[in-house]
Design a protein around this motif. Structure first.
Motif, PDB file in Angstrom:
ATOM      1  N   PHE A 186       0.831  -1.206   0.000  1.00  0.00           N
ATOM      2  CA  PHE A 186       0.000   0.000   0.000  1.00  0.00           C
ATOM      3  C   PHE A 186       0.867   1.259   0.000  1.00  0.00           C
ATOM      4  N   ARG A 187       1.910   1.257   0.816  1.00  0.00           N
ATOM      5  CA  ARG A 187       2.760   2.455   0.888  1.00  0.00           C
ATOM      6  C   ARG A 187       3.402   2.767  -0.451  1.00  0.00           C
ATOM      7  N   PHE A 188       3.954   1.739  -1.089  1.00  0.00           N
ATOM      8  CA  PHE A 188       4.622   1.996  -2.362  1.00  0.00           C
ATOM      9  C   PHE A 188       3.621   2.259  -3.477  1.00  0.00           C
ATOM     10  N   TYR A 189       2.434   1.719  -3.358  1.00  0.00           N
ATOM     11  CA  TYR A 189       1.403   2.052  -4.335  1.00  0.00           C
ATOM     12  C   TYR A 189       1.147   3.556  -4.294  1.00  0.00           C
ATOM     13  N   GLY A 190       1.087   4.121  -3.100  1.00  0.00           N
ATOM     14  CA  GLY A 190       0.889   5.556  -2.973  1.00  0.00           C
ATOM     15  C   GLY A 190       2.044   6.377  -3.526  1.00  0.00           C
ATOM     16  N   ARG A 191       3.229   5.819  -3.535  1.00  0.00           N
ATOM     17  CA  ARG A 191       4.393   6.554  -4.047  1.00  0.00           C
ATOM     18  C   ARG A 191       4.536   6.426  -5.562  1.00  0.00           C
ATOM     19  N   VAL A 192       4.109   5.298  -6.117  1.00  0.00           N
ATOM     20  CA  VAL A 192       4.438   4.998  -7.513  1.00  0.00           C
ATOM     21  C   VAL A 192       3.245   5.100  -8.453  1.00  0.00           C
ATOM     22  N   ALA A 193       2.100   4.552  -8.056  1.00  0.00           N
ATOM     23  CA  ALA A 193       0.959   4.430  -8.975  1.00  0.00           C
ATOM     24  C   ALA A 193       0.401   5.796  -9.357  1.00  0.00           C
ATOM     25  N   LEU A 194       0.006   5.913 -10.616  1.00  0.00           N
ATOM     26  CA  LEU A 194      -0.550   7.168 -11.113  1.00  0.00           C
ATOM     27  C   LEU A 194      -2.011   7.307 -10.753  1.00  0.00           C
ATOM     28  N   ASN A 195      -2.764   6.209 -10.802  1.00  0.00           N
ATOM     29  CA  ASN A 195      -4.201   6.235 -10.552  1.00  0.00           C
ATOM     30  C   ASN A 195      -4.535   5.425  -9.305  1.00  0.00           C
ATOM     31  N   PRO A 196      -5.583   5.801  -8.578  1.00  0.00           N
ATOM     32  CA  PRO A 196      -5.880   5.125  -7.315  1.00  0.00           C
ATOM     33  C   PRO A 196      -6.333   3.674  -7.442  1.00  0.00           C
ATOM     34  N   GLY A 197      -6.999   3.286  -8.522  1.00  0.00           N
ATOM     35  CA  GLY A 197      -7.594   1.950  -8.572  1.00  0.00           C
ATOM     36  C   GLY A 197      -6.926   0.981  -9.509  1.00  0.00           C
ATOM     37  N   ASP A 198      -5.643   1.143  -9.773  1.00  0.00           N
ATOM     38  CA  ASP A 198      -4.960   0.317 -10.770  1.00  0.00           C
ATOM     39  C   ASP A 198      -4.258  -0.877 -10.123  1.00  0.00           C
ATOM     40  N   HIS A 199      -5.005  -1.685  -9.401  1.00  0.00           N
ATOM     41  CA  HIS A 199      -4.442  -2.854  -8.715  1.00  0.00           C
ATOM     42  C   HIS A 199      -4.706  -4.117  -9.525  1.00  0.00           C
ATOM     43  N   ASP A 200      -3.781  -5.063  -9.438  1.00  0.00           N
ATOM     44  CA  ASP A 200      -4.033  -6.378 -10.018  1.00  0.00           C
ATOM     45  C   ASP A 200      -5.019  -7.128  -9.125  1.00  0.00           C
ATOM     46  N   PRO A 201      -6.108  -7.666  -9.678  1.00  0.00           N
ATOM     47  CA  PRO A 201      -7.084  -8.396  -8.850  1.00  0.00           C
ATOM     48  C   PRO A 201      -6.461  -9.539  -8.066  1.00  0.00           C
ATOM     49  N   GLU A 202      -5.468 -10.222  -8.680  1.00  0.00           N
ATOM     50  CA  GLU A 202      -4.828 -11.345  -7.998  1.00  0.00           C
ATOM     51  C   GLU A 202      -4.083 -10.873  -6.747  1.00  0.00           C
ATOM     52  N   THR A 203      -3.490  -9.675  -6.839  1.00  0.00           N
ATOM     53  CA  THR A 203      -2.770  -9.128  -5.683  1.00  0.00           C
ATOM     54  C   THR A 203      -3.735  -8.826  -4.552  1.00  0.00           C
ATOM     55  N   LEU A 204      -4.860  -8.188  -4.881  1.00  0.00           N
ATOM     56  CA  LEU A 204      -5.841  -7.871  -3.837  1.00  0.00           C
ATOM     57  C   LEU A 204      -6.427  -9.145  -3.229  1.00  0.00           C
ATOM     58  N   ALA A 205      -6.624 -10.160  -4.045  1.00  0.00           N
ATOM     59  CA  ALA A 205      -7.140 -11.432  -3.526  1.00  0.00           C
ATOM     60  C   ALA A 205      -6.147 -12.052  -2.543  1.00  0.00           C
ATOM     61  N   ALA A 206      -4.860 -11.983  -2.863  1.00  0.00           N
ATOM     62  CA  ALA A 206      -3.829 -12.535  -1.972  1.00  0.00           C
ATOM     63  C   ALA A 206      -3.765 -11.746  -0.671  1.00  0.00           C
ATOM     64  N   ILE A 207      -3.948 -10.421  -0.756  1.00  0.00           N
ATOM     65  CA  ILE A 207      -3.928  -9.591   0.450  1.00  0.00           C
ATOM     66  C   ILE A 207      -5.124  -9.921   1.340  1.00  0.00           C
ATOM     67  N   ARG A 208      -6.310 -10.021   0.729  1.00  0.00           N
ATOM     68  CA  ARG A 208      -7.501 -10.341   1.524  1.00  0.00           C
ATOM     69  C   ARG A 208      -7.351 -11.705   2.216  1.00  0.00           C
ATOM     70  N   LYS A 209      -6.847 -12.678   1.484  1.00  0.00           N
ATOM     71  CA  LYS A 209      -6.720 -14.034   2.009  1.00  0.00           C
ATOM     72  C   LYS A 209      -5.734 -14.109   3.172  1.00  0.00           C
ATOM     73  N   ASN A 210      -4.714 -13.246   3.147  1.00  0.00           N
ATOM     74  CA  ASN A 210      -3.644 -13.348   4.134  1.00  0.00           C
ATOM     75  C   ASN A 210      -3.616 -12.187   5.126  1.00  0.00           C
ATOM     76  N   GLY A 211      -4.639 -11.345   5.095  1.00  0.00           N
ATOM     77  CA  GLY A 211      -4.652 -10.185   5.971  1.00  0.00           C
ATOM     78  C   GLY A 211      -4.553 -10.514   7.443  1.00  0.00           C
ATOM     79  N   HIS A 212      -5.086 -11.666   7.838  1.00  0.00           N
ATOM     80  CA  HIS A 212      -5.046 -12.078   9.245  1.00  0.00           C
ATOM     81  C   HIS A 212      -3.627 -12.145   9.783  1.00  0.00           C
ATOM     82  N   GLY A 213      -2.667 -12.345   8.871  1.00  0.00           N
ATOM     83  CA  GLY A 213      -1.271 -12.440   9.304  1.00  0.00           C
ATOM     84  C   GLY A 213      -0.747 -11.163   9.921  1.00  0.00           C
TER      85      GLY A 213
END
Length: 425
Positions: A194-221
């Protein structure tokens, strides 16, 4: 911008078994070569060990920025480095990181952290057991994001094994290899994403769906990560680009419960506060305060994240006074309610806190005025009243308050003689 970073020979670059290289020639890169770095490079060259700039410094240089910190990687083991430095008469300091492969050398009044190439042998989501290697690609493979996995030779040659340069050009933030595997190696990488997304990404919603799925699945960690480490990442994220979007995404992905944020955080308020404050260098807690509905939520956040006393007090101040302290309806451009608060307040650093409150609300004109306002000196003391015959401590206190109120109403303009004229001995 990107083409200006490369030498003519390197504009196209070339690939060899997944390795992309090119030559970097910029003023920022050349400015790194101090007497200390030149001396360090000579030692490694003499002993035929490779030395390269690693990680974030490479990313910054490729982005046209001069890095604040420069880390180095090498094929030499810690023992080999110690032997080299001892023979060269180079002082070594703070070598607590030796177990993980880092030796700090001091040359020409500069410290240089040099780390042996490593591979992870075992990870538990927080820590890693490592072993040393001479394979640059294996070291790059264990890093979190592609944009942080590149190396830069001291001759300006970029070594990029996972398309980090391409991702940086395209403003993409991706994990090296499998997002889920990288996250499970260290769950803090979720927040680094998330931190580097804020530093690098040009647009707010340009995430790979697979990345968000992996984050949701492992957020408990994240529940197993210390509050101090989490706060380091969160406070950098909330003052970066897309902060309101990223905080909202953290709620959507059900991460808030693991990192001390209130379960019913008001994301819409955060969006407005971020819009109000983003151009005025807000403190991280100024943005986060919009999430909290009551002081109890601030206390719970502090228990989890162990923020500083100053940060906690700012959050409590904003939660309380965003409702209680308002500008005058009769004189909306007047600083008076705020300057009166400062002169009356026992709050530590009340002027700084009020500046954050004005950022929070988007009161740009009042903010500019308050930043340059200095607390006037109240010209009356208890000694002045005693000389006029008032001896009771209670009467002195009441009279001082009365005179202070008169002084405030005058816009802090009345002098001692004018104020004392209101005193009846």
């Amino acid at each position: 911008m990107w083409s200006s970073l490369l030498s003519p020979r390197g504009r196209a670059g070339f690939c060899l078994r997944g390795l992309f290289t090119m030559r970097l020639k910029t003023g920022d890169f050349q400015s790194l070569f101090s007497d200390g770095l030149n001396a360090l490079a000579e030692v490694f060259e003499k002993h035929q060990h490779e030395l390269r700039i690693a990680g974030g410094a490479v990313r910054d240089l490729l982005s046209g920025k001069r890095p604040e910190d420069v880390d180095f990687a090498t094929t030499a083991t810690p023992e080999e480095m110690k032997h080299m430095f001892q023979r060269a008469g180079i002082r070594m300091i703070n070598n607590k990181g030796e177990r993980h492969g880092t030796i700090t050398a001091r040359l020409h009044n500069e410290n240089f952290e040099v780390t042996t190439l490593r591979v992870d042998v075992e990870t538990d989501g927080r820590h890693a057991e490592v072993e040393f290697t001479t394979d640059w690609q294996k070291d790059a493979e264990r890093r979190d994001l592609t944009i942080n996995s590149m190396f830069l030779g001291l001759d300006g040659t970029l070594y990029d094994y996972f398309k980090g340069y391409e991702d940086l050009q395209n403003r993409k933030v991706r994990f090296v290899g499998s997002a889920e595997q990288r996250i499970q190696e260290d769950y803090l990488r979720i927040l680094r994403y998330f931190r580097f997304y804020g530093r690098v990404a040009l647009n707010p919603g340009d995430h790979d769906p697979e990345t968000l799925a992996a984050i949701r699945k492992n957020g408990h960690g994240l529940a197993s990560i210390s509050g101090e480490r989490i706060w380091v990442e969160v406070k950098k994220m909330v003052i970066g680009n897309h902060a309101a979007h990223l905080l909202e995404l953290m709620y959507i992905l059900e991460l808030a419960q693991y990192i001390g944020l209130p379960p019913g955080g008001n994301v819409e308020d955060v969006k407005q506060v971020w819009k109000n404050a983003k151009d005025h260098s807000p403190k991280p807690m100024t943005i986060l305060a919009a999430l909290f509905q009551c002081p109890e939520e601030v206390e719970k956040m502090d228990i989890r994240l162990k923020v500083s006393r100053e940060e906690k007090n700012l959050a409590l101040f904003l939660v309380k006074y965003r409702q209680e302290l308002h500008k005058s309806q009769d004189e909306p451009d007047s600083l008076k309610p705020f300057t009166d608060f400062i002169t009356d307040s026992r709050e530590l650093d009340s002027q700084s806190k009020l500046c954050e409150l004005l950022k929070y609300r988007g009161e740009e004109k009042l903010l500019a005025e308050l930043r340059t306002w200095s607390i006037p000196h109240f010209p009356i003391s208890g000694h002045d009243l005693r000389r006029m015959g008032i001896t009771s401590g209670k009467d002195i206190g009441a009279t001082l308050q009365k005179l202070r109120d008169i002084w405030k109403k005058s816009g802090y303009q009345m002098d001692k003689d004018e104020l004392l004229s209101y005193v009846k001995a």
